[in-house]
Design an enzyme around this catalytic site. Structure first.
Site, PDB file in Angstrom:
ATOM      1  N   SER A   1       0.828  -1.200   0.000  1.00  0.00           N
ATOM      2  CA  SER A   1       0.000   0.000   0.000  1.00  0.00           C
ATOM      3  C   SER A   1       0.859   1.245   0.000  1.00  0.00           C
ATOM      4  O   SER A   1       1.723   1.396   0.863  1.00  0.00           O
ATOM      5  CB  SER A   1      -0.899   0.019   1.231  1.00  0.00           C
ATOM      6  OG  SER A   1      -1.562   1.256   1.295  1.00  0.00           O
TER       7      SER A   1
ATOM      8  N   LEU B   1     -13.321   8.095  11.077  1.00  0.00           N
ATOM      9  CA  LEU B   1     -14.171   7.616   9.970  1.00  0.00           C
ATOM     10  C   LEU B   1     -13.979   6.113   9.735  1.00  0.00           C
ATOM     11  O   LEU B   1     -14.377   5.589   8.702  1.00  0.00           O
ATOM     12  CB  LEU B   1     -13.851   8.404   8.686  1.00  0.00           C
ATOM     13  CG  LEU B   1     -14.220   9.881   8.725  1.00  0.00           C
ATOM     14  CD1 LEU B   1     -13.791  10.581   7.439  1.00  0.00           C
ATOM     15  CD2 LEU B   1     -15.713  10.064   8.944  1.00  0.00           C
TER      16      LEU B   1
ATOM     17  N   SER C   1      -9.724   1.778   9.981  1.00  0.00           N
ATOM     18  CA  SER C   1      -9.284   0.420  10.328  1.00  0.00           C
ATOM     19  C   SER C   1     -10.359  -0.604   9.977  1.00  0.00           C
ATOM     20  O   SER C   1     -10.052  -1.676   9.441  1.00  0.00           O
ATOM     21  CB  SER C   1      -8.868   0.318  11.792  1.00  0.00           C
ATOM     22  OG  SER C   1      -9.898   0.749  12.627  1.00  0.00           O
TER      23      SER C   1
ATOM     24  N   ASP D   1     -18.620  -0.227  13.482  1.00  0.00           N
ATOM     25  CA  ASP D   1     -17.891   0.233  12.292  1.00  0.00           C
ATOM     26  C   ASP D   1     -17.954  -0.796  11.176  1.00  0.00           C
ATOM     27  O   ASP D   1     -18.207  -0.467  10.009  1.00  0.00           O
ATOM     28  CB  ASP D   1     -16.414   0.494  12.646  1.00  0.00           C
ATOM     29  CG  ASP D   1     -16.248   1.435  13.832  1.00  0.00           C
ATOM     30  OD1 ASP D   1     -17.191   2.184  14.115  1.00  0.00           O
ATOM     31  OD2 ASP D   1     -15.188   1.396  14.462  1.00  0.00           O
TER      32      ASP D   1
ATOM     33  N   TYR E   1     -10.269   4.025  25.538  1.00  0.00           N
ATOM     34  CA  TYR E   1     -11.427   3.282  25.028  1.00  0.00           C
ATOM     35  C   TYR E   1     -11.692   2.015  25.874  1.00  0.00           C
ATOM     36  O   TYR E   1     -12.804   1.782  26.336  1.00  0.00           O
ATOM     37  CB  TYR E   1     -11.194   2.910  23.554  1.00  0.00           C
ATOM     38  CG  TYR E   1     -12.364   2.231  22.884  1.00  0.00           C
ATOM     39  CD1 TYR E   1     -13.331   2.973  22.223  1.00  0.00           C
ATOM     40  CD2 TYR E   1     -12.506   0.851  22.924  1.00  0.00           C
ATOM     41  CE1 TYR E   1     -14.414   2.353  21.613  1.00  0.00           C
ATOM     42  CE2 TYR E   1     -13.574   0.223  22.324  1.00  0.00           C
ATOM     43  CZ  TYR E   1     -14.516   0.977  21.656  1.00  0.00           C
ATOM     44  OH  TYR E   1     -15.589   0.358  21.055  1.00  0.00           O
TER      45      TYR E   1
END
Ligand code: GLA
Length: 353
Positions: A51, A107, A110, A154, A203
């Site tokens: 990538s 957004l 992951s 997500d 978190y």
């Protein structure tokens, strides 16, 4: 040479229902027009991922085995290991990954990466998995491989998205339905300039605090509670559980307000969500608070931090016809970021071609 498999996996915004998914609560996300593309073909005995968007290439075994790799490609290794558990044949993959999704903004880059790699691995092995099972596979990969004990929000949004609609999802039963976004309504994503990764924030601590509070009350899901049930709790547990009870309610009220086209009510619910995430759940930052306040002063119906918090972005509800103008005014008035506001379009979910 044409790639044998092409996968599109979008990011998501969560319109409302924050920090409710991991206790079986309600969420209202939408897939968005930005995301990642995976282009590849099958490969004997190895998975090679490249990538330019995320960094240098990495390799691992098709069953996710071998020494644990670091960086972005560990999402792929964790997904391969979870798919192996489900019975995916160990067929390798060589793929390149590109992205239009900013990372660290909230957004879900992951989740898009996990879903994109998972669908490519399934395609080269002719292994088919239904969307919600695949969402759970990717959620587990994020927990086991990357160490973030996230909910299913997500990954489900990335897979279930539909154009011009949000998904009302009950994360306990996994029942879901589409909620159309009225014409003329837009959402702005406003970057606070404070990048965060959920691995290094509070978190997991928030999740543990919430579960402690729910355990003291003898329930697993806050949807079974009302704010009048919180008497026996210490102050911290009371605030954590109260956020989740009130946020679950706001999700239903927000979906109803959208259906009625009542943007004033929808905006007020977003502001209340932000106040609860700031005061009761303590996942906001001074920058997110300032940005949400500027958005409301600049003509947004309402604004709230989006995603896990501790940095990332604010989501604002605006009229489409003034969205670009309001976005510019907000980012001009906000000192901490030079990124432009992103006007979000609810878009279709992930696909394989
Ligand atoms: C992150 C997690 C989700 C969810 C949100 C908060 O995005 O990945 O599962 O918990 O935070 O709503």
């Amino acid at each position: 040479m044409q790639p044998a498999v092409t996968v599109w996996a979008p990011g998501r915004v969560n319109l409302i229902g924050e920090h409710t998914d991991y206790s079986g609560g309600r969420v209202l996300p939408a897939a968005i027009q930005l995301g990642i593309t995976v282009e590849g073909r099958s490969q004997d005995g190895v998975v090679n991922l490249f990538s330019t968007a995320f960094g240098a290439g990495e390799s691992f075994q098709p069953d996710g085995g071998g020494s644990p790799i670091g960086g972005w490609a560990r999402f792929g290794q964790a997904v391969a290991a979870e798919l192996h558990q489900l019975g995916r044949p160990p067929i390798g993959l060589t793929a390149s990954i590109s992205s239009t999704l900013p990372s660290g903004v909230g957004l879900s880059s992951s989740a898009a990466l996990e879903v994109g790699i998972a669908l490519a691995l399934c395609e080269v092995a002719s292994f088919s998995v239904d969307p919600l099972t695949l969402a759970s596979v990717c959620q587990r990969a994020e927990s086991s491989g990357v160490g973030v004990p996230c909910g299913i929000l997500d990954q489900a949004a990335c897979l279930l998205g539909e154009e011009d609609a949000a998904i009302l999802l009950d994360c306990g039963s996994l029942e879901h339905r589409l909620v159309p976004i009225p014409r003329g309504v837009s959402f702005l994503v406003l970057d606070s300039g404070v990048e965060r990764t959920l691995e290094t924030t509070g978190y997991a601590t928030r999740r543990a605090e919430l579960e402690h509070g729910l355990a003291l009350l003898g329930v697993e899901r806050a949807t079974k509670l009302s704010v009048t049930d919180l008497g026996p709790l210490d102050s911290l547990s009371r605030r954590r559980v109260r956020h989740v009870i009130t946020e679950n309610e706001r999700v239903l009220q927000f979906a109803a307000a959208l259906a009625d086209g009542d943007l004033a009510v929808a905006g007020r619910l977003m502001s209340e969500s932000h106040a609860s995430l700031r005061g009761d759940y303590e996942v906001s930052t001074p920058e997110l608070d300032m940005l949400a306040a500027i958005a409301e002063d600049s003509g947004a119906y309402g604004a709230r931090l989006v995603g896990g918090g501790f940095g990332g972005a604010v989501l604002a509800l605006v009229d489409t016809k003034t969205s670009v103008e309001i976005g510019r005014a907000i980012m001009r008035a906000y000192p901490n970021s030079d990124r432009d506001a992103i006007v979000i379009r609810p878009a279709g979910g992930a696909w394989t071609g």
